[in-house]
Design a protein around this motif. Sequence first.
Motif, short mmCIF file in Angstrom:
data_model
loop_
_atom_site.label_atom_id
_atom_site.label_comp_id
_atom_site.label_asym_id
_atom_site.label_seq_id
_atom_site.Cartn_x
_atom_site.Cartn_y
_atom_site.Cartn_z
N SER A 50 21.28 8.01 22.22
CA SER A 50 19.81 8.06 22.15
C SER A 50 19.24 8.92 23.28
O SER A 50 18.31 9.70 23.08
CB SER A 50 19.22 6.66 22.28
OG SER A 50 19.70 5.86 21.27
N GLN A 51 19.80 8.75 24.46
CA GLN A 51 19.32 9.55 25.60
C GLN A 51 19.68 11.02 25.43
O GLN A 51 18.93 11.89 25.86
CB GLN A 51 19.92 9.02 26.91
CG GLN A 51 19.16 7.84 27.48
CD GLN A 51 19.64 6.50 26.97
OE1 GLN A 51 20.32 6.42 25.95
NE2 GLN A 51 19.30 5.44 27.66
N ASP B 266 17.05 12.29 23.23
CA ASP B 266 15.80 12.46 24.00
C ASP B 266 15.82 13.78 24.77
O ASP B 266 14.84 14.52 24.79
CB ASP B 266 15.63 11.32 25.01
CG ASP B 266 15.29 10.00 24.33
OD1 ASP B 266 14.95 10.03 23.14
OD2 ASP B 266 15.37 8.95 25.00
N ARG C 185 13.18 3.47 27.10
CA ARG C 185 13.69 4.69 27.73
C ARG C 185 12.56 5.56 28.28
O ARG C 185 12.78 6.73 28.61
CB ARG C 185 14.48 5.52 26.71
CG ARG C 185 15.65 4.80 26.11
CD ARG C 185 16.58 5.75 25.39
NE ARG C 185 15.90 6.56 24.40
CZ ARG C 185 15.73 6.20 23.13
NH1 ARG C 185 16.18 5.05 22.71
NH2 ARG C 185 15.14 7.00 22.28
N ASN D 143 13.51 10.73 15.31
CA ASN D 143 14.60 10.15 16.10
C ASN D 143 14.88 8.75 15.57
O ASN D 143 14.10 7.84 15.78
CB ASN D 143 14.19 10.12 17.58
CG ASN D 143 15.27 9.54 18.46
OD1 ASN D 143 16.35 9.17 17.99
ND2 ASN D 143 14.99 9.46 19.75
N SER E 114 8.69 2.28 24.69
CA SER E 114 10.13 2.52 24.59
C SER E 114 10.80 2.16 25.92
O SER E 114 10.31 2.50 26.99
CB SER E 114 10.39 3.98 24.28
OG SER E 114 11.76 4.27 24.47
N TRP F 298 14.93 4.05 32.95
CA TRP F 298 15.18 5.50 32.86
C TRP F 298 15.76 5.99 34.19
O TRP F 298 16.70 6.78 34.23
CB TRP F 298 13.86 6.23 32.57
CG TRP F 298 13.96 7.73 32.63
CD1 TRP F 298 14.34 8.55 31.63
CD2 TRP F 298 13.69 8.57 33.76
NE1 TRP F 298 14.33 9.86 32.06
CE2 TRP F 298 13.93 9.89 33.36
CE3 TRP F 298 13.27 8.33 35.06
CZ2 TRP F 298 13.76 10.98 34.22
CZ3 TRP F 298 13.10 9.41 35.92
CH2 TRP F 298 13.34 10.71 35.50
#
Lengths: 232, 285
Positions: free
Chosen positions: B97-98, B101, A106, B123, A104, A113
């Motif tokens: 999306s974050q 998360d 992220r 998700n 990912s 990140w």
Amino acid sequence: MKRTIPLLITGLAGIVLVLSYFFPFSEGWGEEAAIWFDVLASVAFVLGGGNLLKIHLQKVSDRRAGWGYSVITLLAFAITLVVGLSKWGVHPSEQFPAYAWSGSYREIGSPFWWLYEYAFKPLTATMFAMLAFYVASAAFRAFRAKNTEAILLLGTAFIILLGRTAAGPALTSWLPDSLAGLKIENLTVTIMKVANTAGNRAIMIGIALGIASTSLKVLLGVDRSHLGGGEG
Amino acid sequence: MIERLKTLDRRWIFLLVFLSVSLPILFEAQFPETPTALARSTFDAIESLPSGSKILLSYDYDPASEGELGPMATAFAYHCAAKGHKLYFMALWPVGSQMIDDTIANVIRADFPQMEYGRDYVNLGFKSGNEGVIKVVVTDFRQLYTTDAFGTDIDDIPMCQGVTSVQDMDLVINVSAGYPGTKEWVQYAVTAYPDQIKLVGGCTGVQAPLLYPYIPDQLPGLLGAIKGAAEYEKLVVDHYHLEDNPKYHEGLRRMGPQLVAHLLMILLIIAGNVVYFAEKRGGGQ
């Protein structure tokens, strides 16, 4: 041609969407048009990036006022794009360990990140938080009881400001139950439910009628402003 | 005094705002909250569903509004997880999306380690297209969501099997910071399928007045800004006995700075008007 084809696409897509709302047999057509819209919206990200590059590169090349900020914008854009697209520092996912790019973008601890967590997040939060300072300064300098309308606005603002905190209920807790409607927390609810809702509904109906007439003009090709300037 | 106020440097106002926000944070000032009917109906919408119900959580906000919306997003996820619902996360904002998360890490992995990805929560990530996405997923989920946020085929995710559209969800929860957000969910999902789709939401303070016209038919529950979040938190904390878990008191904690800042705002408006009327009396404007 340059203007006729976009006009035809707009008209056709619009009519299909209108029909699909009213006629069950055309429901699938509306869905198809909506999917095309979503695909185009994704492509618009690429166009947006290209436009950003064009504008800021021009500004830097012409050495226009504030060109230094454009350099920062371009650098930030390029770094984020490269780091994100290349999935720099990202480990392959557990599901597809043989594929280097399967992780990912992220992933916690990756450069992308890091950029998000320590640059994007604090910067955007700071920008938004600064509003409080400007609102306070504006409240002191501009919010004047100049006429009846302004006095009404001020009174409403005080009730809402107090009603949205614990101060409101505390200030009027002494009122007897027979006057419960005058308690600040109840006044706040009444203002929001009655005055605000009535005003907003009237505005929304007005806007909806405006949108309907404008949309009709766009669909029929009478209003061509969405195509931009220039002759086709 | 009036003369000093007339020429007051705005940096003094900035300093007062800074103090009004930072002091309550430093001294951990908290004030009691009484849930309003809207917070209760939001709570009831989730609480009244049988365990195992399908809940779609659309997190349509970004870090700029995390201060207002983060606590309610956390409380929503906790409430749904504690009730044993199946959670489907999605986002219409790129950095939503974050936000998902963060919630998964802070709530689900931290407090519900027994919940399994793909079986209890999924998700689905961000999709571009704003209301266009809503328009498609209300009738056919798979046209847009062929995989989850990590590239896993949606048909290989157990909890997604049998889900064809948003109409299969028992409840939609939207946390909204603007466009696209709750308004679009009302217009393109609830209005089109009023009997099949039920929506509750949480939004920023500036959005709340614009959403009131949809209450209660199209939007039975709404949490307005940090005040709404604090009221909802209070209900969740009391019901699930979370008195000792500070993570679920964030909204309540943030009401402290809001109270002092609002009082300061009122004082500033009064001071500004005192100057205005003094100038007027003195033959000014």
